[in-house]
Scaffold this active site. Structure first.
Site, PDB file in Angstrom:
ATOM      1  N   LEU A  32       0.815  -1.212   0.000  1.00  0.00           N
ATOM      2  CA  LEU A  32       0.000   0.000   0.000  1.00  0.00           C
ATOM      3  C   LEU A  32       0.849   1.263   0.000  1.00  0.00           C
ATOM      4  CD1 LEU A  32      -2.698  -1.024   2.665  1.00  0.00           C
ATOM      5  CD2 LEU A  32      -2.999  -0.907   0.176  1.00  0.00           C
ATOM      6  N   GLY A  33       2.047   1.194   0.595  1.00  0.00           N
ATOM      7  CA  GLY A  33       2.870   2.394   0.642  1.00  0.00           C
ATOM      8  C   GLY A  33       4.190   2.149   1.352  1.00  0.00           C
ATOM      9  N   GLY A  35       7.296   4.180   3.838  1.00  0.00           N
ATOM     10  CA  GLY A  35       7.690   5.309   4.671  1.00  0.00           C
ATOM     11  C   GLY A  35       9.195   5.355   4.792  1.00  0.00           C
ATOM     12  N   PHE A  37      10.996   4.574   7.400  1.00  0.00           N
ATOM     13  CA  PHE A  37      11.515   3.442   8.156  1.00  0.00           C
ATOM     14  C   PHE A  37      10.680   2.176   7.947  1.00  0.00           C
ATOM     15  CE2 PHE A  37      11.687   7.331  10.889  1.00  0.00           C
ATOM     16  CZ  PHE A  37      13.035   7.617  10.696  1.00  0.00           C
ATOM     17  N   GLU A  39       7.294  -0.143   5.638  1.00  0.00           N
ATOM     18  CA  GLU A  39       6.501  -0.474   4.464  1.00  0.00           C
ATOM     19  C   GLU A  39       5.131  -0.917   4.955  1.00  0.00           C
ATOM     20  OE1 GLU A  39       6.851  -3.451   0.555  1.00  0.00           O
ATOM     21  OE2 GLU A  39       8.211  -3.667   2.262  1.00  0.00           O
ATOM     22  N   VAL A  40       4.075  -0.567   4.228  1.00  0.00           N
ATOM     23  CA  VAL A  40       2.723  -0.950   4.628  1.00  0.00           C
ATOM     24  C   VAL A  40       2.115  -1.833   3.547  1.00  0.00           C
ATOM     25  CG1 VAL A  40       0.418  -0.155   5.280  1.00  0.00           C
ATOM     26  CG2 VAL A  40       2.426   1.185   5.936  1.00  0.00           C
ATOM     27  N   LYS A  55       1.952  -2.883   8.910  1.00  0.00           N
ATOM     28  CA  LYS A  55       3.137  -2.029   8.820  1.00  0.00           C
ATOM     29  C   LYS A  55       4.352  -2.852   9.216  1.00  0.00           C
ATOM     30  CE  LYS A  55       4.797   2.570  10.161  1.00  0.00           C
ATOM     31  NZ  LYS A  55       4.450   3.826  10.872  1.00  0.00           N
ATOM     32  N   ASP A 145       3.421  15.176  13.140  1.00  0.00           N
ATOM     33  CA  ASP A 145       3.503  14.990  11.685  1.00  0.00           C
ATOM     34  C   ASP A 145       2.105  14.870  11.079  1.00  0.00           C
ATOM     35  OD1 ASP A 145       4.924  14.856   9.303  1.00  0.00           O
ATOM     36  OD2 ASP A 145       5.236  12.691   9.403  1.00  0.00           O
TER      37      ASP A 145
END
Length: 345
Positions: A32-33, A35, A37, A39-40, A55, A145
């Site tokens: 899905l995405g 970051g 640090f 991965e999702v 995650k 954030d």
């Protein structure tokens, strides 16, 4: 719904045999995405026939304190507009955080697709995010954030605040140091490189977020840190003329240069734009903590093969193991949850 069911079926058929399941209860589906640090991935929770987000935190010693802080904060969160943690699985190389899946994706994508959001929609989403931030601040948690990519939408159009990797628990009077966050959302005090009060950081981010939703672009658009510092500290930005006076006033308040003069989250919750949105759509009730197990969920899990005493122990000790995960996912499948489960029905 048929299209969603077809997508789920295709995803299940596409589950790769190259990557072994990290747990027998789950089947990995797709990424899905990514970051800084992590991965999702989208995964399928087999016992409850439910899609979840997983995650993956690659275990590196230099990030351990960040990961431990994120996990600790997420375990303490229990709000309808904050993504829910179901399960924590730790291996030697990877820590897996199993969370609810908000099936409509990032708020930023919705803004980009439409250019900007209609005010009624922006007000509703902003109000939900404000409630999430109020919950955090009430529990002495500062997100640090808040941004459109860290807000997901579920299938009912409800906002879910995610990614607590930069979140910190702040004691009264405590000051923080260090530059953090995402450049277009950074508050002016971060550029000073000194100590700062953490709570006004979130308030500035909310101002940037609201501006982005109604304008379709950021108020400050420099590409470099030096350029952004100059733009932000000068405080020169223009709010589009079509923006209503109530939203206009909230943006101006939140984007005050002096953090000591910025409103608190309690102040913002009293503003007409939030009160009006709440009147049109009352806030969703917060699900009860799993300290007192629901007899109906325990009954369902008993049919699935779980022993009641094991369920009670897992919830009492907040183990975030496969037993607690199944309970929380079933609890999430109530009408207040996302509808991204049982999609073939």
């Amino acid at each position: 719904m048929k299209e969603e069911g077809l997508t789920l079926k295709q995803d299940m058929e596409a589950c790769s045999s190259v990557e072994d399941p990290f747990n027998t209860d789950y089947r990995m589906m797709r990424t899905l995405g990514h970051g800084h640090f992590s991965e999702v991935k989208l995964a399928f929770h087999v016992p409850t026939v439910t899609c979840v987000a997983v995650k993956l935190l690659r275990n590196k010693k230099k990030y351990n304190s960040i990961f431990n802080s994120e996990i600790s904060v997420m375990k303490s969160m229990n709000h309808p507009n904050i993504i829910k943690l179901f399960h924590v699985i730790e291996t030697e190389e990877i820590t897996y955080l199993v969370m609810e899946h908000a099936s409509e994706g990032e708020l930023l994508r919705r803004i980009l697709e439409r250019g900007s959001l209609p005010e009624c929609e922006a007000e509703r989403i902003f109000t939900q995010v404000v409630h999430a931030v109020n919950y955090c601040h009430n529990n002495q948690v500062v997100h640090r954030d808040i941004k459109a990519t860290n807000i997901l939408m579920d299938c009912r159009g409800n906002a879910k605040l995610i990614d607590f990797s930069l979140a910190v628990k702040v004691t009264p009077g405590q000051k923080l140091r260090g530059f953090c966050g995402t450049l277009p959302y950074c508050a002016p005090e971060l550029f000073a490189r000194g100590e700062y009060d953490a709570y006004p950081i979130d308030m500035w981010c909310l101002g940037i977020l609201l501006f982005l939703m109604v304008a379709g672009h950021f108020p400050f658009q420099a590409k470099s840190v030096a350029g952004m510092r100059n733009e932000v500290t000068s405080g020169n930005f223009t709010i589009p003329k079509h923006v209503s006076i109530d939203i206009f006033n909230v943006i101006l308040e939140l984007l005050i240069i002096n953090p000591g003069r910025r409103p608190t989250i309690k102040d913002i919750m009293r503003r007409p734009v939030i009160r009006a949105s709440e009147a049109r759509s009352p806030p969703t009730s917060t699900p009860s903590l799993p300290g007192t197990p629901s007899p109906s969920i325990v009954g369902t899990m008993r049919v699935m093969g779980y022993k009641p005493e094991v369920i009670i122990e897992s919830l009492r000790d907040q183990k975030y193991d496969e037993v607690m995960a199944t309970y929380l996912i079933l609890q999430h499948q109530s009408p207040a949850g996302d509808c991204g489960h049982n999609q073939e029905s």
